[in-house]
Design a protein around this motif. Structure first.
Motif, PDB file in Angstrom:
ATOM      1  N   THR A 250      69.964  82.715  28.151  1.00 22.73           N
ATOM      2  CA  THR A 250      71.048  81.567  28.559  1.00 22.73           C
ATOM      3  C   THR A 250      70.795  80.709  28.922  1.00 22.73           C
ATOM      4  OG1 THR A 250      72.502  83.380  28.568  1.00 22.73           O
ATOM      5  CG2 THR A 250      73.522  81.143  29.186  1.00 22.73           C
ATOM      6  N   ASP A 251      69.921  80.092  29.914  1.00 22.85           N
ATOM      7  CA  ASP A 251      69.450  78.642  30.053  1.00 22.85           C
ATOM      8  C   ASP A 251      68.353  77.936  29.486  1.00 22.85           C
ATOM      9  OD1 ASP A 251      71.397  78.727  32.589  1.00 22.85           O
ATOM     10  OD2 ASP A 251      70.298  78.256  33.671  1.00 22.85           O
ATOM     11  N   HIS A 253      68.542  76.564  26.743  1.00 18.58           N
ATOM     12  CA  HIS A 253      68.283  75.018  26.154  1.00 18.58           C
ATOM     13  C   HIS A 253      68.113  74.353  27.185  1.00 18.58           C
ATOM     14  CE1 HIS A 253      72.237  74.467  27.748  1.00 18.58           C
ATOM     15  NE2 HIS A 253      72.282  75.976  27.246  1.00 18.58           N
ATOM     16  N   VAL A 268      68.987  85.489  21.746  1.00 20.69           N
ATOM     17  CA  VAL A 268      69.478  85.214  22.073  1.00 20.69           C
ATOM     18  C   VAL A 268      71.675  85.269  21.940  1.00 20.69           C
ATOM     19  CG1 VAL A 268      71.053  82.557  22.329  1.00 20.69           C
ATOM     20  CG2 VAL A 268      68.613  82.801  22.002  1.00 20.69           C
ATOM     21  N   THR A 284      76.256  78.126  25.869  1.00 23.87           N
ATOM     22  CA  THR A 284      76.603  77.022  24.826  1.00 23.87           C
ATOM     23  C   THR A 284      76.554  77.845  23.278  1.00 23.87           C
ATOM     24  OG1 THR A 284      76.561  74.931  23.645  1.00 23.87           O
ATOM     25  CG2 THR A 284      74.459  76.718  25.248  1.00 23.87           C
ATOM     26  N   ASN A 287      72.491  77.049  21.738  1.00 19.04           N
ATOM     27  CA  ASN A 287      70.801  77.800  22.596  1.00 19.04           C
ATOM     28  C   ASN A 287      70.572  78.103  21.023  1.00 19.04           C
ATOM     29  OD1 ASN A 287      69.395  78.445  24.611  1.00 19.04           O
ATOM     30  ND2 ASN A 287      70.615  80.448  25.196  1.00 19.04           N
TER      31      ASN A 287
END
Length: 385
Positions: A250-251, A253, A268, A284, A287
């Protein structure tokens, strides 16, 4: 059988597109791909009438068949919460091919799904890739592709609420390391006993189940959302020389440059999701596009039943709307998913010798109003609209 008069998106190494072509297949395998009309067209062949033909879609991370639609908790079979390290569990023993979600997957053009245990345990069991058509899971499975590991909030909160370990991220990682170290020593002792004609170590099913991972025959699939959990997953993978992929990521990006340096891959999703728990604060729909543009091999998943599997094409469309390259979007549910899962010798592209899994569309497949004209799995027409 032959499908002709179609625009073929091969998704092969050169990403060849055949404007007016045909695909011939026998006994479930592609035997020929050509341009123009084939010489011998029979009544059993299919005129695509100008439709676009793609490889069958692949959902790279699901819990398909592990819970039955509309039944509730009594049908849930994806989290064995009695044991935080459960590498011995085989996901095939929990999958119900009669669940209607398999039919919904096919109608959306999804011909292969990767099915994983849930994320409540630091080590949850093995992972398989299977076809979405069949009555008996043993005949649907392509192969075992991975071992499920989970970082962060899910395992931590599961056992904290029971006043058991692990209650911290450190303990989650520590349990995974302990199991891997033990399995590594067990494997070495087994090999040494053969070489030196000594007694083999006592059988340990948990250690046995981790040997394919330690040998590189399958991948570690790390459930991880937050950046620090992603880096812990990479740290453990590097310590034990594991082939791995980052599930959810998730993080990603926020740390795409670091992931590129690690040559990491990412699955993802779910894309259709809100920040329903703290570690999803940075979620988001941008991503996948950010990771793709950074040069990271990226697949998109639904995490079914978190998001119903039939919404995989819509998920890709939302990612395209938010920056995923429109022309390369197809790769996130075909060849990228196949390569990450280690099944690209069978599926993920339209090439001679591969499985005859196809989906035909009249329009762009990831538009909200698009739906398949026909879906083939193993050379059989399973759905026609």
């Amino acid at each position: 059988m032959t499908i002709y008069n179609v625009k073929i998106y091969t998704i092969n190494k050169n990403r060849d597109v055949i404007e007016n072509g045909y695909v011939r297949f026998e006994k479930g395998k592609i035997t020929e791909i050509g341009t123009g009309l084939p010489k011998d067209i029979s009544e059993s062949d299919l005129d695509g009438k100008g439709a676009s033909l793609y490889p069958g879609f692949i959902d790279a991370h699901t819990h398909l068949g592990l819970t039955t639609n509309g039944v509730g908790v009594e049908s849930e079979d994806f989290n064995e919460e009695s044991d935080p390290t459960a590498s011995q569990l085989r996901i095939a023993d929990g999958i119900n091919p009669m669940d209607t979600s398999f039919q919904e997957a096919v109608r959306a053009g999804i011909t292969t799904a990767v099915v994983s245990p849930g994320s409540m345990n630091p080590i949850a069991g093995d992972i398989v890739a299977l076809k979405t058509v069949g009555k008996r899971v043993d005949k649907m499975i392509i192969k075992t592709v991975g071992m499920k590991f989970s970082m962060g909030e899910n395992p931590k909160m599961t056992y904290m609420n029971r006043d058991e370990s692990p209650c911290t991220r450190m303990a989650v990682a520590g349990m995974i390391r302990e199991a891997l170290y033990k399995a590594k020593r067990y494997m070495q002792d087994k090999e040494s006993s053969v070489e030196n004609d000594d007694d083999a170590p006592d059988f340990d099913i948990k250690c046995e189940s981790l040997i394919p991972l330690l040998k590189g025959d399958v991948k570690a699939h790390f459930h991880c959302h937050r950046a620090d959990d992603i880096f812990t997953a990479i740290r453990i993978a590097n310590e034990f020389s594991l082939d791995y992929t980052l599930v959810h990521c998730t993080d990603g990006h926020l740390i795409a440059d670091e992931l590129k340096d690690e040559n990491a891959t990412a699955i993802v999703g779910p894309i259709i999701c809100d920040p329903c728990k703290p570690e999803l604060a940075n979620i988001t729909p941008k991503n996948a596009g950010v990771l793709q543009k950074a040069g990271i091999k990226t697949a998109i998943c639904t995490d079914h039943s978190e998001v119903p599997i039939q919404y995989l094409p819509i998920s890709v469309g939302i990612a395209v709307k938010n920056g995923l390259d429109m022309d390369k979007a197809i790769e996130t549910v075909t060849i990228n998913s196949a390569e990450i899962a280690g099944i690209s010798d069978r599926v993920g592209s339209v090439e001679q010798g591969k499985d005859a899994d196809f989906v035909l569309f009249d329009g762009y497949p990831f538009e909200i109003m698009s739906e398949p004209k026909a879906v083939f799995v193993n050379g059989e027409k399973i759905f026609e609209n």
